[in-house]
Structures are given as structure tokens and as C-alpha cells.
Scaffold this active site. Sequence first.
Site, PDB file in Angstrom:
ATOM      1  CG  ASP A 142      -0.098  -4.095   2.563  1.00  0.00           C
ATOM      2  OD1 ASP A 142      -0.047  -3.603   1.418  1.00  0.00           O
ATOM      3  OD2 ASP A 142      -0.047  -3.405   3.600  1.00  0.00           O
ATOM      4  N   GLY A 183       3.208   6.657   7.753  1.00  0.00           N
ATOM      5  CA  GLY A 183       4.601   6.926   7.378  1.00  0.00           C
ATOM      6  C   GLY A 183       5.533   5.859   7.910  1.00  0.00           C
ATOM      7  CG  ASN A 184       6.182   4.529  11.966  1.00  0.00           C
ATOM      8  OD1 ASN A 184       5.567   5.347  12.633  1.00  0.00           O
ATOM      9  ND2 ASN A 184       7.489   4.340  12.106  1.00  0.00           N
ATOM     10  CB  SER A 185       3.079   1.900   6.107  1.00  0.00           C
ATOM     11  OG  SER A 185       1.889   2.057   6.823  1.00  0.00           O
ATOM     12  CG  HIS A 210      -0.400   0.264   2.516  1.00  0.00           C
ATOM     13  ND1 HIS A 210      -0.134  -0.737   3.446  1.00  0.00           N
ATOM     14  CD2 HIS A 210      -0.030   1.415   3.121  1.00  0.00           C
ATOM     15  CE1 HIS A 210       0.357  -0.203   4.541  1.00  0.00           C
ATOM     16  NE2 HIS A 210       0.436   1.099   4.374  1.00  0.00           N
ATOM     17  CG  LEU A 269      -9.737 -26.748   1.344  1.00  0.00           C
ATOM     18  CD1 LEU A 269     -10.293 -27.378   2.609  1.00  0.00           C
ATOM     19  CD2 LEU A 269      -9.215 -27.815   0.404  1.00  0.00           C
ATOM     20  N   GLY A 270     -11.731 -23.194  -1.023  1.00  0.00           N
ATOM     21  CA  GLY A 270     -12.871 -22.427  -1.510  1.00  0.00           C
ATOM     22  C   GLY A 270     -14.044 -22.457  -0.564  1.00  0.00           C
ATOM     23  CB  ILE A 293     -14.353 -21.750   7.774  1.00  0.00           C
ATOM     24  CG1 ILE A 293     -13.031 -20.961   7.684  1.00  0.00           C
ATOM     25  CG2 ILE A 293     -14.415 -22.846   6.727  1.00  0.00           C
ATOM     26  CD1 ILE A 293     -11.773 -21.805   7.830  1.00  0.00           C
TER      27      ILE A 293
END
Length: 500
Positions: A161, A236-238, A131, A290-291, A294
Site C-alpha cells: 500500500d 485523511g491522515n493516510s 489507497h 514458496l506458494g 501457513i
Amino acid sequence: MRPLLSSLFLAAVTWPIGLLAQSSPVPAPAPTAPAVQPTPTIPAAAAAPGKDVVHQLNSAFAKVFETVAPAVVIIEVTKKNDGSDTSLDDLFFQTPDDNNSNKSGRAPEPVQSEGSGFIVRQDGFIYTNLHVVEGAEKVAVKLQDGREFPGQVVGTDEKTDIAVIKVEAANLPVVQLADSDAVRVGQFAFAIGAPFKLDYTFTYGVISGKGRNKLMATGGYNIADYLQTDTSINPGNSGGPLCDIDGKVVGMNTLINGLNRGLGFAIPSNLVNDIGTQLISGNKIVRPWLGIRIETLGEDSSIRDLFKGVEKGVVVRTIEADAPAYKSELRPFDVITQIDGAPVTTDTQLQHEILKKKVGQNVELGVWRKGQTMKIAVTTGELPNEIDRTAAQPAPQTEPREEDLNRFGLQVQDLTKEVAIRLKLKVQHGVIVTDVADNSMAAAQDVRREDVITEVDGKPVTNVASFRQALTKGDPTRGILLYLDRKGSRTFAVLRVGGG
């Protein structure tokens, strides 16, 4: 007022002395006792070792910064301004004039933002958050020593991410990566980054928790083991590092839960490096699935008593259309209790176990279904980038034989062949929901228009008459189980009095 106050004060002081002078001679002052020196609470000799410990801790903290900071980078990103993007930094640093800056009719200026990252290879590979660089037209990378390089995004993984940037340089300082599995709750944690454009800000705290999950889901996948820290982390730390006392990176700072709340989250370094290494090698990130959607048994307390006879497991809420599980005998409302013979008790644990498998690998699920236990084989598939969502088309409103079930807030009609073709439905039998009343029992259980109800309490539904008959026999105080087909996906709902 000041002279008056002064004179009043002086009068108050001199007036009693005058009275004493008139009444009797003033006695000679008594000999002054020698001043008593306060005794220290802790002798200096005893305090010295404690002070030394503080100095050592002070030095250790400073050493972390000195060790890690040279390998931390500030990432300046330029993005095209579509007129709708406002960063957190803009919200905090906006001046009154900024509100009128775009009223001239000129084309909006490019958006600039800052994030952080850390160098992992001397030849210029850098880990950061997706991001931070997503949609970037230009990436500039600054080092602590003042050098600047243009950066190129060489790989990204939306599900975690994580992104990798490359700069053309050699012999760069690099971080050391710790084993994030060995991190302990309570140990010191340190963050370096550029919060609010304040480059190389250093903050500290502790690891507050491990295994935090369901913080951010992307395309049916979520990281199941974020590190939680009270280290101050801000916009800004990201992408910057979260370090231990030895200056080794234990995680990548990525999320905050409100400013100044002491709730920051980092992606564990083991996962960061696993994904980052694959991106550097140019490999496609492939994950098994598995699709199924849950939840841990008991998470929805309103339907817990419908699973009498099973204590722990994972409830299958939805089976995605054409997913691997769709081609198996697995059904919504099943409770998965084992995978390849190993017990599973939470949805997070089941996801972890599936991610350990390879795409195309057969797995055996231990399943509880309405008091019966069974084994169901499923072959894993590849997790798609996007799970297909067929665009909704208006459900028919004027078909014959429409039945208004006021008790549950449902309107349904027979599913004819013509309706199935028009709405591109794969299911061939059941009743189609044409309307759901607001604040009704059905609405509370997320029954939707265009859902096809195929079973009620395990009994097949072929038309409105059989649906009405099945509902009549059901017990809404205990819960009436509906099996639904939703644009190819299979799911369920429980109509229950007071269950919303």
C-alpha cells in the site's frame, strides 16, 4: 415565585435575630484573629524545576511540528464517480440534503478526497499510501507554505500500500527518515496530516507496539511488522508521517481500527523507503515466495494433538497450484521447523526469512511429517500479482455411484476421466465432493464442492468404496485427516467430532 422565595429567605434570616434581641443584650464582638495564610504544598523554588521540564517538553513538541510540517503535503485526489464510492469523510460530513443530491438524473460529479504524504527528495518525490491515489484522474499537492503543484503517480506497490508521487519543483523541504528497527515501545510518536479535511493537524501519543501483523493481507502477502500507536489517526491522515521526538519519520500512517479507539498503525519507515526507492528508480518490485498458506503450530487448537512429537513450527495448510512448493516434496499437514538450518517457530518468522531470499534461490526446509523428520529442497519463485483462482464450474449432480455420507455431511462420487476433463482437474484419482451439508463436520472444516479427496489418513483413495473403507477405519474423535486437491491447490481438512 421569585419575590416569595426572597421573602422566605429573608424571613429565615431575620427571625432568629429578633428572638435574640428580645432575650438578652448582644455582647461586644470578640477581637478578630489575624487571617492564616495557607502554606504552599510545594515551595515555589522546588516547583520551578518541574515547571521548566514541562516548558522544555512543550517546546520539544512544538519543535517537532515546526521541523516536519514544511515537508508534509496535503494530497487532493479527483476520481471518477461510478456511483458506488462513498468515502469516510462523506459519511461524517454528509448533510440531509446530500441524500437527495443524485436524484436529478444528472451524471454523478467526480469524487474528491484528501490524504497526506511527505517529501523525501528536494526534486519533488513524495511518499504516500496507494489507497490515497488509487484510481485518481487528477492529483493536486499542497504545501504548508501555500504552494500548489499538479502531481503524477510514478509508482505503486499494492502489496504494501505504498505509492510515490512526483511534482515538478526544486529545493523543496524534505523529511529525515529514522531507523524504524530502533523504535522502542513507549517512545513519543507524532502524526501530521489532514484528518476530515483539517489540514496540518498535529497529534501525539506513544508507540504502543511493534511487529503487528495480519492486519491486511493482499494477494497472499501481508506486512508483518506494523507499528502500533495511540496517536490520534483518522481518515485523511493516510500517507502522512509518524515521527519521533527528533522530528524524524519512523513510519507512514495507514490504518485505523475504528475511530477514537487509540488503535492506529503505520508502515515502518525502513520498509517504506526500501519500496519507495525502488519505485523512484523505476524498478519492478519482485518478491520471492514458496506458494504455501501457513499457520503457526497450535494456532488451530482443534488439531494440535495430531502433531504429537513436535513442539514448535509452522503448519503447511495449502500448497498453491503450480507454485514452487507444488513442484517439491512438501505436502499439506507438514510442519516446517527450519529454513536453511535456522529454527522457525511462527508463520510471520517464516515469511520474513523467505522474503530475505532471492527469486530462484534454493532453500532447504526442515520438515516434520507424522513423526518423521526430513529435509526438503524448494526453489523460490516470484510472488505473482494475483494468485490464480480458476472459476468454479457447477459440479455434476447426476453422475452414477454417488454416495451420501450422512455422518460427515459429505456427498461424493468417483472421479472419472470425463469429470476431470470437464472440470479441468489435474488430479487423476480420488473422489470428488458433490455436496456438503450445512452445519456438518465437513462444512466446519471448509470442505467444498468440487474438492477432490485423494487420501484419508495417509491412505490413497481411488474410488468411493476405498474412501468409505478408509473413513470406517478412521477415528473421528481423534480426527480423520483428508488430503484435498482444490482446483490444483493442495490442502487438508480434519474431520473431527466436536472439532468445528
